[in-house]
Design a protein around this motif. Structure first.
Motif, PDB file in Angstrom:
ATOM      1  N   ASP A  93       1.231  -4.114  -0.800  1.00 29.84           N
ATOM      2  CA  ASP A  93       2.258  -4.942  -1.461  1.00 29.84           C
ATOM      3  C   ASP A  93       1.713  -6.319  -1.831  1.00 29.84           C
ATOM      4  OD1 ASP A  93       4.320  -3.025  -1.407  1.00 29.84           O
ATOM      5  OD2 ASP A  93       4.740  -3.486   0.685  1.00 29.84           O
ATOM      6  N   ILE A  94       0.555  -6.325  -2.460  1.00 31.63           N
ATOM      7  CA  ILE A  94      -0.050  -7.571  -2.934  1.00 31.63           C
ATOM      8  C   ILE A  94      -0.107  -7.506  -4.453  1.00 31.63           C
ATOM      9  CG2 ILE A  94      -2.048  -9.091  -2.840  1.00 31.63           C
ATOM     10  CD1 ILE A  94      -0.568  -8.848  -0.203  1.00 31.63           C
ATOM     11  N   ASP A  95       0.827  -8.154  -5.099  1.00 31.50           N
ATOM     12  CA  ASP A  95       0.913  -8.120  -6.550  1.00 31.50           C
ATOM     13  C   ASP A  95      -0.333  -8.743  -7.176  1.00 31.50           C
ATOM     14  OD1 ASP A  95       2.190  -7.706  -9.076  1.00 31.50           O
ATOM     15  OD2 ASP A  95       2.637  -9.840  -9.123  1.00 31.50           O
ATOM     16  N   GLY A  96      -0.919  -8.031  -8.133  1.00 31.80           N
ATOM     17  CA  GLY A  96      -2.077  -8.553  -8.852  1.00 31.80           C
ATOM     18  C   GLY A  96      -3.411  -8.332  -8.160  1.00 31.80           C
ATOM     19  N   MET A  97      -3.432  -7.620  -7.013  1.00 28.69           N
ATOM     20  CA  MET A  97      -4.701  -7.437  -6.291  1.00 28.69           C
ATOM     21  C   MET A  97      -5.699  -6.660  -7.146  1.00 28.69           C
ATOM     22  SD  MET A  97      -5.630  -5.554  -2.669  1.00 28.69           S
ATOM     23  CE  MET A  97      -5.446  -6.980  -1.618  1.00 28.69           C
ATOM     24  N   SER A  98      -6.925  -7.181  -7.214  1.00 31.04           N
ATOM     25  CA  SER A  98      -8.001  -6.540  -7.960  1.00 31.04           C
ATOM     26  C   SER A  98      -9.313  -6.728  -7.203  1.00 31.04           C
ATOM     27  CB  SER A  98      -8.135  -7.146  -9.359  1.00 31.04           C
ATOM     28  OG  SER A  98      -6.901  -7.135 -10.043  1.00 31.04           O
ATOM     29  N   TYR A  99     -10.120  -5.675  -7.152  1.00 29.91           N
ATOM     30  CA  TYR A  99     -11.463  -5.684  -6.591  1.00 29.91           C
ATOM     31  C   TYR A  99     -11.523  -6.306  -5.196  1.00 29.91           C
ATOM     32  CZ  TYR A  99     -12.543  -4.030 -11.178  1.00 29.91           C
ATOM     33  OH  TYR A  99     -12.558  -3.263 -12.306  1.00 29.91           O
ATOM     34  N   PRO A 100     -10.787  -5.703  -4.234  1.00 29.58           N
ATOM     35  CA  PRO A 100     -10.860  -6.174  -2.840  1.00 29.58           C
ATOM     36  C   PRO A 100     -12.253  -5.940  -2.273  1.00 29.58           C
ATOM     37  CG  PRO A 100      -9.737  -4.054  -2.958  1.00 29.58           C
ATOM     38  CD  PRO A 100      -9.957  -4.494  -4.375  1.00 29.58           C
ATOM     39  N   ASN A 101     -12.659  -6.812  -1.340  1.00 29.35           N
ATOM     40  CA  ASN A 101     -14.000  -6.676  -0.763  1.00 29.35           C
ATOM     41  C   ASN A 101     -14.094  -7.428   0.552  1.00 29.35           C
ATOM     42  OD1 ASN A 101     -17.080  -6.550  -0.659  1.00 29.35           O
ATOM     43  ND2 ASN A 101     -16.637  -5.603  -2.633  1.00 29.35           N
ATOM     44  N   SER A 102     -15.171  -7.110   1.293  1.00 29.03           N
ATOM     45  CA  SER A 102     -15.538  -7.831   2.514  1.00 29.03           C
ATOM     46  C   SER A 102     -14.423  -7.798   3.556  1.00 29.03           C
ATOM     47  CB  SER A 102     -15.918  -9.287   2.187  1.00 29.03           C
ATOM     48  OG  SER A 102     -16.871  -9.345   1.155  1.00 29.03           O
ATOM     49  N   VAL A 103     -13.988  -6.589   3.939  1.00 30.67           N
ATOM     50  CA  VAL A 103     -12.950  -6.435   4.958  1.00 30.67           C
ATOM     51  C   VAL A 103     -13.549  -6.717   6.331  1.00 30.67           C
ATOM     52  CG1 VAL A 103     -11.189  -4.916   5.899  1.00 30.67           C
ATOM     53  CG2 VAL A 103     -11.914  -4.647   3.517  1.00 30.67           C
ATOM     54  N   SER A 104     -12.845  -7.514   7.158  1.00 28.16           N
ATOM     55  CA  SER A 104     -13.317  -7.857   8.496  1.00 28.16           C
ATOM     56  C   SER A 104     -12.499  -7.144   9.560  1.00 28.16           C
ATOM     57  CB  SER A 104     -13.224  -9.370   8.717  1.00 28.16           C
ATOM     58  OG  SER A 104     -11.874  -9.766   8.900  1.00 28.16           O
ATOM     59  N   ASP A 105     -12.985  -7.165  10.796  1.00 26.68           N
ATOM     60  CA  ASP A 105     -12.248  -6.568  11.918  1.00 26.68           C
ATOM     61  C   ASP A 105     -10.927  -7.286  12.169  1.00 26.68           C
ATOM     62  OD1 ASP A 105     -14.197  -4.641  12.487  1.00 26.68           O
ATOM     63  OD2 ASP A 105     -15.389  -6.079  13.610  1.00 26.68           O
ATOM     64  N   LYS A 106     -10.814  -8.525  11.735  1.00 19.78           N
ATOM     65  CA  LYS A 106      -9.609  -9.310  11.958  1.00 19.78           C
ATOM     66  C   LYS A 106      -8.566  -9.114  10.860  1.00 19.78           C
ATOM     67  CE  LYS A 106     -12.065 -12.910  14.523  1.00 19.78           C
ATOM     68  NZ  LYS A 106     -12.390 -14.360  14.600  1.00 19.78           N
ATOM     69  N   GLY A 107      -8.844  -8.202   9.936  1.00 21.94           N
ATOM     70  CA  GLY A 107      -7.858  -7.918   8.897  1.00 21.94           C
ATOM     71  C   GLY A 107      -7.914  -8.851   7.712  1.00 21.94           C
ATOM     72  N   ASN A 128      -1.186   0.288 -12.598  1.00 22.42           N
ATOM     73  CA  ASN A 128      -0.252   1.333 -13.004  1.00 22.42           C
ATOM     74  C   ASN A 128       0.804   0.727 -13.917  1.00 22.42           C
ATOM     75  OD1 ASN A 128       1.060   3.832 -13.118  1.00 22.42           O
ATOM     76  ND2 ASN A 128       2.341   3.346 -11.363  1.00 22.42           N
ATOM     77  N   SER A 129       0.830   1.198 -15.156  1.00 28.12           N
ATOM     78  CA  SER A 129       1.789   0.683 -16.148  1.00 28.12           C
ATOM     79  C   SER A 129       1.695  -0.834 -16.271  1.00 28.12           C
ATOM     80  CB  SER A 129       3.221   1.098 -15.787  1.00 28.12           C
ATOM     81  OG  SER A 129       3.323   2.501 -15.744  1.00 28.12           O
ATOM     82  N   GLY A 130       0.460  -1.340 -16.213  1.00 24.66           N
ATOM     83  CA  GLY A 130       0.229  -2.767 -16.404  1.00 24.66           C
ATOM     84  C   GLY A 130       0.338  -3.607 -15.157  1.00 24.66           C
ATOM     85  N   SER A 131       0.758  -3.029 -14.013  1.00 25.11           N
ATOM     86  CA  SER A 131       0.901  -3.779 -12.769  1.00 25.11           C
ATOM     87  C   SER A 131      -0.205  -3.395 -11.786  1.00 25.11           C
ATOM     88  CB  SER A 131       2.271  -3.511 -12.126  1.00 25.11           C
ATOM     89  OG  SER A 131       3.310  -3.919 -12.978  1.00 25.11           O
ATOM     90  N   ARG A 132      -0.738  -4.373 -11.078  1.00 21.87           N
ATOM     91  CA  ARG A 132      -1.810  -4.129 -10.112  1.00 21.87           C
ATOM     92  C   ARG A 132      -1.299  -4.346  -8.690  1.00 21.87           C
ATOM     93  NH1 ARG A 132      -7.642  -5.986 -12.642  1.00 21.87           N
ATOM     94  NH2 ARG A 132      -7.188  -5.463 -14.799  1.00 21.87           N
ATOM     95  N   ASN A 133      -1.833  -3.538  -7.773  1.00 15.02           N
ATOM     96  CA  ASN A 133      -1.452  -3.633  -6.372  1.00 15.02           C
ATOM     97  C   ASN A 133      -2.584  -3.062  -5.535  1.00 15.02           C
ATOM     98  OD1 ASN A 133      -0.013  -4.076  -4.023  1.00 15.02           O
ATOM     99  ND2 ASN A 133       1.819  -2.986  -4.707  1.00 15.02           N
ATOM    100  N   GLY A 134      -2.544  -3.349  -4.228  1.00 10.48           N
ATOM    101  CA  GLY A 134      -3.568  -2.872  -3.311  1.00 10.48           C
ATOM    102  C   GLY A 134      -3.024  -1.805  -2.380  1.00 10.48           C
TER     103      GLY A 134
END
Length: 715
Positions: free
Chosen positions: A414-428, A394-400
């Protein structure tokens, strides 16, 4: 808005009619028979906001109350849209503001209408108010009893909740981020094996080659293994259900063909399964390992979309899931739910509007989960199948973010620069690639005796891009995110005398000056956030209005020579839009990238489907002639037409070059050599003739690294 009475009212000499969403400025008084001077139709939501402020006059109305009444509590859409509505209302009500503002902003609270409304159906309003007051009296008597009961209940509930929150806090962890890769290349699209030992990711090497790599997370000292050869290009892969194979799109450099490919990790054998179009296309596999779905544009007669391939059927042909031809969208990313019944889709409705769609794979039914996102940079499911983790730009800034698929409630990671998250586990835990990039504007001085280089034009924390210069206005116009949103700003050629012109709090793009320097055309999302519109900012009266159009997507705007119309690409080709709101006219079926008016009848333009610059005569629009040979020109967006020729960017695998093509001699002269990726492919080039400066958008040399995140919201 819940109140549908549609009462007509006046404020000052302005008559507001909700039945046709119009405001009328009259010569005298508020009579419906008074002489009209100006009648303007506004968007329905704008009228609803104004009507509700009038009903609540002279009280302050909170932003939350307005969002609840006008946008039915949809905070995600309403928050942005309300600011936009107030801005537009103030612009349209300027004739009433001779003695002060019409709508007051009450800091940290909301808004108040300062002029008293006069209703044509006042008796109806008074009756309604009496009914409301009676109901409020009855409700107050009931509330006194309820409050006593609720007070006791709150104390008991508070104790119980406090105990649970304490226990939950013990289980919750602080946000932890671990860097997994820091190679000199650009690592992206990470994916963990099901046993979470192995990481596969794509990377662009400094040479420009793209390959897949495998890293053992249990052996930090072990070297990373390159999985694919230098004769092909790959970036995104997915694991088979048993982690024995990888599936990915492979682009073969010698034949220029693309194939969905299966790699057996034990034997290193490769099998081609189906055609595709790009190594960057999204790909995912169902949890049972039976189906592979991917994004492709390999069929020339169809838009890009989703294909599903059965992995249990020999020589299976992929089934298309997306719309094929007459589509008002393009699917760009996808993810299977853990049970394989749903598909989360990142769907682009225009070049500046994208949202998440949930598709039921059994019934084919779809519903839209989000409203008004700008760019989605990856999405994946949480293990519970009830939440989706996604990243946006958004407006050049990335977040999750994480969103509940039933309530559509979302929370920021609130993770600055987060891109293409993957492989989420039960432990977070999950993996993502961190993206660092800052678009900046720079200038290059031409014709000096001393060799020059690029110099920054502006010094600030925000990003700046898409410059255009007007000799008449003696100003640069550009897009800046200094305010936290992509808005239109202007400055002089030295980057001084800065002024912000729009406050839309939405993504604006591709501003272009009119020939007389009095107007600016630009692209911004439409009200439904399912497309974009061409808007005109009139600098004389500061009004913004949209051009008449039935299209949902418009390319970069180009003014005609006279400044009376705009040309832009649509689904029908080069289309002309008129400032007097006549119906648009299709000029030619070709698609235009960037264009400049050469004369009263001629437009020079680039195309994204072929190289070269082209010329169209608006009197004979079927005659398209080459202006600069495709052997010379392949600049995409980065070029500008001048009286004597064309400045443009060229590139090869290791460098970029700024060039000048002289129209009289038809010769090209290299001006400046730059490292690869210096000038943004999404930018533009501007020329200031007096100081002989070129202004351009720098890419900022993006850096991507793979990160491992542990976050309490993911548990």
């Amino acid at each position: 808005m819940n109140d549908k009475s549609q009462l007509v009212f006046c404020i000052g000499h302005c008559r507001i009619d909700p039945t046709d969403n119009s405001i009328t400025f009259q010569m005298q008084g508020c009579s419906p028979f008074a002489n009209e001077t100006t009648k303007v139709s506004l968007q329905p939501k704008f009228i609803e906001v104004l009507s509700y402020l009038a009903l609540r006059h002279p009280n302050v109305v909170t932003r939350n109350e307005l969002v609840e009444q006008v946008w039915e509590g949809n905070v995600y859409v309403g928050t942005k849209a309300l600011t936009n509505a107030i801005w537009h209302l103030r612009q349209h009500l300027l004739p009433l503001a001779h003695s002060g503002p019409v709508i007051e902003t009450v800091r940290k609270t909301g808004y108040r209408l300062l002029l008293e409304p006069e209703y044509e159906q006042l008796n109806v309003l008074e009756d309604n108010l009496k009914i409301i007051e009676a109901k409020l009296d009855t409700a107050n008597r009931h509330m006194q009893f309820i409050l006593l009961f609720m007070s006791a209940l709150v104390v008991i509930t508070g104790v119980i909740v406090g105990v649970h929150l304490y226990q939950d806090n013990l289980r919750m962890i602080d946000t932890q981020i671990k860097v997994i890769t820091q190679d000199p290349g650009s690592e992206r699209y990470p994916r963990l094996s099901h046993n979470r030992r192995w990481l596969v990711y794509g990377a662009s090497q400094p040479s420009g080659n793209k390959s897949l790599f495998l890293k053992d997370l249990q052996g930090d000292d072990l070297p990373v293994r390159q999985l694919t050869s230098l004769n092909s290009s790959e970036l995104r892969a997915v694991w088979s259900a048993d982690d024995s194979k990888l599936y990915f799109a492979s682009h073969y450099l010698d034949t220029d063909e693309c194939a969905i490919t299966q790699l057996d990790l034990a034997t290193n054998e490769i099998h081609s399964l189906a055609p595709c179009s790009s190594e960057m296309g999204a790909i995912d596999i169902s949890s049972d390992g039976n189906y592979l779905s991917y994004i492709s544009k390999h069929e020339s007669d169809k838009n890009g979309g989703i294909y599903r391939l059965s992995l249990n059927t020999q020589n299976a042909k992929a089934e298309r899931l997306s719309c094929e031809l007459t589509c008002n969208y393009e699917d760009r990313d996808l993810a299977y739910s853990p049970d394989g019944k749903l598909l989360a889709i990142a769907r682009r409705f225009s070049n500046i509007s994208e949202d998440i769609i949930i598709r039921n794979l059994n019934t084919g039914e779809e519903h839209r989960l989000t409203e008004g996102l700008e760019d989605i940079r990856g999405l994946t499911w949480a293990p519970d199948g009830q939440r989706i983790v996604y990243a946006t730009e958004n407006s050049g800034s990335r977040n999750g973010f994480i969103i509940d698929i039933k309530s559509a409630q979302f929370r920021s990671l609130d993770i600055d620069g987060m891109s293409y998250p993957n492989s989420v586990s039960d432990k977070g835990e999950l993996v993502y690639h961190q993206y660092r990039r800052q678009f900046e504007m720079a200038y290059y001085s031409l014709g000096g005796n001393v060799p020059s280089s690029l110099f920054p034009l502006l010094y600030s924390g925000g990003g700046h891009r898409n410059p255009d210069y007007s000799t008449q206005a003696a100003r640069l116009v550009f897009v800046s995110s200094d305010s936290g949103y992509s808005e239109i700003w202007i400055s002089d050629i030295h980057g001084e005398k800065l002024e912000q012109l729009t406050y839309l709090k939405s993504r604006v793009a591709y501003p272009r000056w009119s020939p007389d320097g009095l107007k600016i055309a630009f692209i911004a999302p439409d009200d439904s956030h399912e497309g974009n519109r061409i808007y005109i900012l009139d600098l004389v009266n500061k009004n913004i209005f949209a051009l008449a159009s039935g299209y949902h997507n418009h390319g970069r705007p180009t003014w005609n020579w006279q400044g009376t119309s705009i040309l832009a690409s649509t689904s029908d080709g080069i289309t002309e839009f008129y400032l007097d709101n006549k119906s648009p006219k299709v000029i030619n079926a070709l698609k235009m990238g960037v264009g400049f008016a050469k004369s009263s009848t001629e437009i020079v333009f680039s195309r994204y489907d072929v190289k070269g610059l082209w010329l169209i005569d608006l009197n004979y629009p079927n005659r398209i002639e080459p202006f600069i040979s495709d052997q010379i020109f392949n600049a995409g967006n980065n070029w500008v037409l001048t009286k004597g020729g064309v400045y443009f960017k060229s590139k090869n695998s290791t460098e970029q070059i700024l060039n000048y093509w002289d129209a009289s001699t038809q010769q090209v002269t290299p001006i400046l050599k730059l490292p690869r990726s210096s000038i943004s492919g999404f930018g533009s080039l501007a020329y200031e003739p007096n100081s002989k400066r070129l202004v351009m958008t720098l890419d900022g040399f993006p850096q991507r690294d793979i990160m491992l995140l542990k976050h309490k919201l993911l548990q």
